[in-house]
Design a protein around this motif. Structure first.
Motif, short mmCIF file in Angstrom:
data_model
loop_
_atom_site.label_atom_id
_atom_site.label_comp_id
_atom_site.label_asym_id
_atom_site.label_seq_id
_atom_site.Cartn_x
_atom_site.Cartn_y
_atom_site.Cartn_z
N UNK A 11 0.88 -0.89 -0.17
CA UNK A 11 -0.08 0.18 -0.26
C UNK A 11 0.57 1.61 -0.19
N UNK A 12 1.96 1.65 0.53
CA UNK A 12 2.90 2.72 0.57
C UNK A 12 3.38 2.64 -0.44
N UNK A 13 4.30 1.36 -1.34
CA UNK A 13 4.55 1.91 -2.23
C UNK A 13 4.25 2.28 -3.30
N UNK A 14 2.21 1.45 -3.48
CA UNK A 14 1.78 2.13 -4.76
C UNK A 14 0.92 3.52 -4.37
N UNK A 15 1.05 3.71 -2.93
CA UNK A 15 1.05 5.35 -2.48
C UNK A 15 1.92 6.26 -4.00
N UNK A 16 3.50 5.87 -2.89
CA UNK A 16 3.78 7.24 -3.07
C UNK A 16 3.79 6.66 -4.54
N UNK A 17 3.81 5.81 -5.78
CA UNK A 17 3.98 5.60 -6.31
C UNK A 17 2.93 6.56 -7.39
N UNK A 18 1.46 6.31 -7.21
CA UNK A 18 0.58 6.66 -7.54
C UNK A 18 0.24 8.33 -6.92
N UNK A 19 1.17 8.13 -6.53
CA UNK A 19 1.17 10.10 -5.92
C UNK A 19 2.26 10.82 -6.47
N UNK A 20 3.37 9.83 -7.46
CA UNK A 20 3.94 11.02 -7.66
C UNK A 20 3.47 11.05 -9.97
N UNK A 21 3.94 12.07 -10.64
CA UNK A 21 3.13 12.38 -11.84
C UNK A 21 4.00 11.48 -12.60
N UNK A 22 3.10 10.98 -13.43
CA UNK A 22 3.12 9.32 -14.22
C UNK A 22 2.59 9.47 -15.84
N UNK A 23 2.25 8.50 -16.53
CA UNK A 23 1.24 8.55 -17.46
C UNK A 23 -0.18 8.80 -17.77
N UNK A 24 -0.44 7.68 -16.40
CA UNK A 24 -1.59 7.72 -15.66
C UNK A 24 -2.63 8.70 -15.17
N UNK A 25 -1.26 9.54 -14.15
CA UNK A 25 -1.61 11.11 -13.49
C UNK A 25 -1.93 11.90 -14.48
N UNK A 26 -1.15 11.94 -15.52
CA UNK A 26 -1.09 13.51 -16.87
C UNK A 26 -2.25 13.19 -17.41
N UNK A 27 -2.69 11.54 -17.56
CA UNK A 27 -3.27 11.55 -18.39
C UNK A 27 -5.26 12.09 -18.44
N UNK A 28 -5.24 10.73 -16.75
CA UNK A 28 -6.17 11.30 -16.39
C UNK A 28 -6.48 12.84 -16.16
N UNK A 29 -5.89 13.14 -15.31
CA UNK A 29 -6.06 14.69 -15.09
C UNK A 29 -6.46 15.86 -16.34
N UNK A 30 -5.31 15.53 -17.37
CA UNK A 30 -5.54 16.49 -18.87
C UNK A 30 -6.73 16.44 -19.34
N UNK A 31 -7.28 14.67 -19.38
CA UNK A 31 -9.17 14.80 -19.60
C UNK A 31 -9.83 15.23 -18.89
N UNK A 32 -9.57 15.29 -17.64
CA UNK A 32 -10.59 15.42 -16.29
C UNK A 32 -10.85 16.53 -16.72
N UNK A 33 -9.83 18.08 -16.82
CA UNK A 33 -9.55 19.25 -16.98
C UNK A 33 -10.10 19.81 -18.04
N UNK A 34 -10.29 19.24 -19.12
CA UNK A 34 -10.18 19.30 -20.91
C UNK A 34 -11.85 19.19 -21.18
N UNK A 35 -11.73 17.62 -20.69
CA UNK A 35 -13.34 17.29 -20.57
C UNK A 35 -14.68 16.58 -20.22
N UNK A 36 -14.01 16.86 -18.73
CA UNK A 36 -14.89 16.85 -17.60
C UNK A 36 -14.77 15.77 -16.76
N UNK A 37 -15.81 16.01 -16.10
CA UNK A 37 -14.86 14.52 -14.49
C UNK A 37 -15.31 13.16 -15.10
N UNK A 38 -16.89 13.26 -15.77
CA UNK A 38 -17.67 12.14 -16.89
C UNK A 38 -16.18 11.28 -17.52
#
Length: 214
Positions: A11-38
Motif C-alpha cells: 500500500x505504501x509503495x503504491x501510494x508513493x508511486x501513484x502520487x508521483x506524476x506519471x503517464x496515468x496521472x497526466x492522462x487522467x488529469x488532462x482529460x478531466x480538465x479539458x473534457x470533464x469528470x465523466x
C-alpha cells in the motif's frame, strides 16, 4: 495468507508511486480538465482494467520468470529506475512542467476511445510494469502459501490504492489546476516535491534486491 506487513508495504509503495506524476496521472488529469469528470471516470475505468491485466500476468508466472532468469529481472529493474529518473528530471529541470499545469485544449474523445486510451496508457506505463514485475514479488513469503495466491491478494491491495488515488486526482484535477495556476510558487513547490520523490524511487529501485523465491 499474506501478512499485514506485506499489505502495508504494498500500500505504501503504491501510494508513493501513484502520487508521483506519471503517464496515468497526466492522462487522467488532462482529460478531466479539458473534457470533464465523466470523461475522467471513463478513462479511469480503462486504467483499472490495465491494473487487472498486469495482476493476471503476474499471477500467471511473471515473478517466477524473473526468479529463474535474474538477468531479465536486472534489465527490467534498471530500465524502470532509468524511467523514474527520466520522469524526475522532467519535473526538476529548468522549464519542467507539473501534470496540473494547463496544457491547452485537447480534442474530445468518445467513451470507447477514452476507455481504450486509459487502458493503453496503463499497459504501456513502465512504472506499473516495474511494480508488478519487480516490486510485488519482494513481498512474497515462501511460507504464506502459493505465490500466485499471494500475488492476487497483493495485487488487489495495489489496485484498490491505485484506483482510489487516481480517482481522487482525476476528480480534483480542475480545482487543483486552477489553484496552482494562480499561485506560481505553489506550482513550483508541487513540481519540485514530486520530482524529488520520483528521484528517490529511482534510486531505491536501482538498489532494490531481487524477487523473493517462490
Amino acid at each position: 495468507m499474506i501478512t499485514l506487513t506485506a499489505v502495508g508495504g504494498v500500500a505504501l509503495v503504491e501510494l508513493g508511486m501513484a502520487l508521483t506524476p506519471g503517464p496515468n496521472m497526466i492522462h487522467l488529469a488532462s482529460r478531466a480538465i479539458t473534457q470533464g469528470r465523466r470523461a475522467g471516470l471513463v478513462s479511469l475505468g480503462g486504467t483499472a482494467v490495465g491494473f487487472l491485466c498486469y495482476l493476471l500476468a503476474a499471477a500467471a508466472g511473471l515473478s517466477a520468470l524473473f526468479a529463474a532468469v535474474p538477468v531479465a529481472y536486472l534489465v527490467v529493474k534498471l530500465v524502470g529506475a532509468a524511467y523514474l529518473a527520466y520522469l524526475a528530471w522532467g519535473m526538476l529541470r529548468p522549464g519542467g512542467r507539473s501534470p496540473f499545469a494547463p496544457a491547452g485544449d485537447l480534442p474530445p474523445l468518445s467513451d470507447a476511445r477514452l476507455f481504450a486510451t486509459g487502458l493503453l496508457t496503463n499497459l504501456l506505463n513502465p512504472k506499473i510494469a516495474l511494480l508488478y514485475a519487480a516490486l510485488l514479488p519482494q513481498f512474497l513469503d515462501p511460507h504464506a502459501g502459493p505465490a500466485w495466491a499471494q500475488l492476487l491478494q497483493l495485487g488487489g491491495v495495489q489496485i484498490v490504492v491505485g484506483v482510489a488515488v487516481n480517482g481522487l486526482v482525476m476528480l480534483s484535477a480542475a480545482r487543483v489546476s486552477g489553484f496552482l495556476a494562480a499561485r506560481p510558487r505553489a506550482m513550483a513547490t508541487q513540481r519540485y516535491a514530486a520530482g524529488g520523490l520520483l528521484g528517490v524511487f529511482a534510486v531505491r529501485t536501482a538498489l532494490s534486491r531481487g524477487p523473493a523465491a517462490t
